[in-house]
Scaffold this active site. Structure first.
Site, PDB file in Angstrom:
ATOM      1  N   GLY A  33       0.820  -1.198   0.000  1.00 19.84           N
ATOM      2  CA  GLY A  33       0.000   0.000   0.000  1.00 19.84           C
ATOM      3  C   GLY A  33       0.864   1.262   0.000  1.00 19.84           C
ATOM      4  CB  CYS A  34       0.124   4.738  -1.005  1.00 19.42           C
ATOM      5  SG  CYS A  34      -1.445   5.018  -0.165  1.00 19.42           S
ATOM      6  CE1 TYR A  35      -0.916   8.057   4.478  1.00 25.20           C
ATOM      7  CE2 TYR A  35      -2.814   6.621   4.670  1.00 25.20           C
ATOM      8  CZ  TYR A  35      -2.283   7.891   4.626  1.00 25.20           C
ATOM      9  OH  TYR A  35      -3.106   8.990   4.741  1.00 25.20           O
ATOM     10  CB  ALA A  36       2.668  -0.216   3.620  1.00 23.57           C
ATOM     11  CB  ALA A  44       5.828   6.498   2.434  1.00 26.82           C
TER      12      ALA A  44
END
Lengths: 339, 339, 339, 339
Positions: free
Chosen positions: D149-152, D154
């Site tokens: 995922g995107c948050y993961a 980063a």
């Protein structure tokens, strides 16, 4: 490889140009100049460009310092190029000028509009105003070209087919809206974020500097009414043309499709598709659409471009492609950036 | 105290109305209704309003449930009010309707424009269309009023003095730009943040529902061309009027100043002041300005309002003030919100 | 009527202050000053304020020119007030200073943080730092007050109850996000619209000037980490407090409710209500909320204010209300502006 | 040419993927699927893509309809892929899944987090979670991969080197801020333009679905605190790590440079360069930076990505490049889009 220099690389237009040129297989940027920077690395002056800046430095722009350069893009503020041009041409450098300095055939209009005294009026007739879709001639033999302004690009693509095909046109009003990047990097008090967010404004109604540029190239008077949008990129303008009542909309649309048939960057709105800057943001495309009321005698031609790409840097690279005989689409985005 | 009810309090217009009424010394909101909420506290449905919501509940709108109410604001979607109005009037309630349902004298235009079958056509002639600056008559004896739409408010304030004073006007084109809140709370796929940020679009060019409303009230054909701005609040529109060449701009300005001289909410741009929505955002003001070219025969009248205040809730409260004989400015902001 | 002057009326803070004071029944603005304007009408310098500007002029700020003034608001840039203060106090004028000049008891921290040499260090102990919710003493006998900064206001309202009630707190990290107006009117290259739209940035992480102000007033070290949001108004900050594992969240919430019970401008998020700047934009409120994990030993206190109102002009007027014995809420908005 | 299909092409992620793949010299999109569309041309469903859509149609996603496909991208909502995966693998199609369905090794965490019952738990251990910079093994032999995922993405790029090198870390708090596009196309009432413009909010503090994904991959507890920015694209997050007082910042920075030395998409902020989403918007890059106070024992690692590119579609194409043995940078933008 063709060796390319950019003067004015730190402005919005110059940066976009550098980025576009980075993707070009045959044009290679080897020298960078700016007004106010002394020997600093591009990666430091413009951190956005750091991933592709390599070790290039930005030097103060002194024409005599240019070396081994096949093509120079002048992305300087208006009123700077005219003093340099004669010297550059004498050195045999090919020049694409993004400023207004060589857009007018009549020097008095330039001097009055930009409030400067043009130093090379004799060159005005030699340097063509190249809106690629309207300039059919071969560019391979030409040494220098003037790139149209962003508002003029959209307006001329919207109106030229009509003005060439129909002689009995009434008043033409262009209501134009532009993103803020058209005004450059500033800093300008009226372009601070807090002044622009949530606000929409008109300026220079009927007195904008692009009005004479458009009228001169179109051969028809226009009333030009620009606006500033709370967004960075994109122009959408409506040309309202007073037509004879009962005019034939289908005929007009057919005329445009015929005129632009083979042009890779001009596209038309589909049936039911709203005019929207997002169809072109980030691309070199110009989108056109038609509305109006035959009964009321009002024809509307909608035009959308990205002011930084088709309205400046992309168009300049499109011209460069034709300078060197490449396909005019090389390394130019046709698809918008999406969000 | 005058006891006030709002139907449709959870919409953008209803919320603004509740907020404005909270500051009124003589109007007291005692009952709240909405279509889709059952007995929930306002503070919970609209947390923005929690600091002033007290213990008020929002009930489903059933006209027979209204009790002890001197004034009802109908802030419902278009097409809801016409079925309720006769019953409300019979109960002796005074009604200010913010929808389009009673804006037209000719029921066939309403039915066609909004694609519904009006259930109370006989009331259309009894309920006046009240744009306060243009409606001189006393409102104290009137039981119900229809509030003009936001585009119509700006257009009519911009064009009425001209159309009344000058008979030889050519085509009129209104190029209007509005913030997104005019479209209501949705949710609508095309109004998601990602679709609007950084994008500017035209819609319904020449086919918008406000066009017949404007033309009918003005007594002059107009071509109406609306746009959606990437911002929440505010309308700026330009009326382009084709005039006889050589028309006298000063005479026109004098005519407007004369017409609106004593009106507290109409103001004019100062010399050199750009038309900008921020001069009116958050206020009940309408700002007007003039540009154009006498030589080209193009007159431009710029008009700015806040679509939620002067274009809806503020105007409704201005009418309410006149219903009860108060000064029409009571509790209405004259200064914009600044940023 | 109490006669009020504003020095620095043309800045964002000064303009808001003028607008708020316009609604006050007992404070009347009679004199306006600014650094860089000479005798121009306010209506011309700040057209947003034209509807309420009357005929007031803005004069260059020369303390000896102030006449018949009961209360002076100093809304000048940091580092200007300290040179004027002694003279103003001697004239018997009451002063509310919105700058940082009198926020520190220890002059060396001020001198180091703002890189100036304070000219009136002897006044630092006489002029209290007034965050109204934390300053219980009567203000009617006080001649001058320092208004806390916007970040400090939100941080101190968020952390003071905890720091007073609990002695065994671990590290405190404040991750703060602010709208752009906190940086003033500029113009600043990095705050141009095109630089801010669609971009979010951190700055001065662990080195911001508000960090010592917060730590000094709190009596506890903090690590302060500010950010710039692509919007004009509003602060939302999270205070992350390292707590003993198994801490009791309910006890903490009860402690806050007890602490702020009677304060009109402090409110708490309801169950399930997300922290959002829009709950306070345009109001003088401070909204607080609580999250965290007792298991992980992380407590989060969310705080939201409007940086221009509760973080500056509104708070200054709240102090003025207490200076003169009015209810501290007079003429201050409690409801946000909605959209 | 490698024949590629996309399921879920009409979402934000699917559209970006289609656009990126259009520039790839060896991957050719030949089939498109979506949940809710029946046989419509892509150019009509997604007018943004019209310039590159050719004559491709979008068909309802029925796995048995896929023909002659070397690689399938699943860009469907969470909870859709797990039912299809076994069948797809049996057909011998290689699959890159952008959803959360195969991100967890422990099916119970998935079932609990996404509130579904996973139909192919036996595949979880066979389908690796591929964050390319952290996944060293050859991907050419692998049939399917799960995209983080995107948050993961980063968070893991920011924290993995630290967590691997240092064993004595205290609490870790991730304060993350994301553009709105991460939430998909909706329509969602809380993501309408008027709800987001000018507002900044926190949500799911300490309870977000990416928290267990990050903690599981990191092997260290984290407290995750996400926020919604008023902009479309980009993530900037700060990881606050409680460190032993007196920790050595230079050693940490050296450790990261060593760890990511040869990775083409990971870059570090220069001295004095503020963390800003604009350094990566439109690119597949991840920018890292370091702040903190050794004295206070607080280390800050800043990470920036474009949630739609490195956080989704770009990363998926980076994985595809490694699937087929290409250089992982092929057709992926390294330079941000500028404005």
């Amino acid at each position: 490889m063709i060796s390319v220099a950019i003067a004015g690389v730190t402005g919005y237009t110059g940066q976009q140009l550098f980025r576009l040129l980075h993707g070009h297989p045959d044009l290679c940027v080897t020298q960078l100049f700016a007004h106010s920077s002394v020997g600093q690395p591009l990666a430091q002056l413009c951190p956005e460009l750091a991933p592709i800046a390599g070790t290039l430095d930005v030097r103060p722009f002194v024409p005599s310092d240019i070396q081994d350069c096949d093509l120079l893009f002048l992305a300087l503020p208006h009123g700077c190029s005219h003093a340099y041009m004669a010297g550059l041409l004498k050195k045999g450098i090919r020049v694409i000028d993004l400023s207004a300095d060589f857009r007018f055939e009549d020097v008095s209009i330039f001097n009055q509009t930009y409030d400067v005294c043009h130093e090379a009026p004799e060159l005005l007739s030699q340097i063509p105003y190249v809106l690629p879709e309207l300039y059919e001639a071969d560019l391979q033999e030409i040494q220098a070209a003037a790139v149209p302004g962003c508002y003029a690009t959209a307006s001329l693509l919207a109106l030229t087919p009509l003005c060439r095909a129909f002689t009995e046109l009434g008043s033409i009003v262009i209501d134009a809206k532009s993103g803020v990047s058209g005004a450059g990097k500033g800093p300008t008090a009226s372009l601070q974020f807090c002044e622009i967010e949530g606000a929409f404004s008109a300026y220079a109604t009927g007195t904008h500097r692009h009005e004479p540029e458009i009228a001169a190239m179109l051969g028809h008077d226009v009333f030009f009414s620009p606006h500033l949008l709370p967004m960075s990129r994109g122009i959408l303008l409506n040309c309202y043309v007073m037509m004879p009542h009962g005019f034939n909309m289908k005929e007009i649309q057919a005329c445009y499709k015929d005129f632009y048939g083979a042009k890779p960057f001009v596209r038309f709105l589909a049936q039911g598709q709203n005019p929207n800057t997002k169809w072109v943001t980030g691309s070199n495309g110009c989108m056109l659409g038609f509305s109006g009321s035959s009964e009321k005698g009002v024809l509307v031609i909608h035009a959308m471009i990205d002011n930084l790409i088709k309205g400046a840097s992309g168009q300049a690279m499109q011209i460069a492609n034709r300078f060197f005989g490449f396909d005019e689409t090389v390394a130019l985005p046709v698809c918008p950036q999406l969000l």
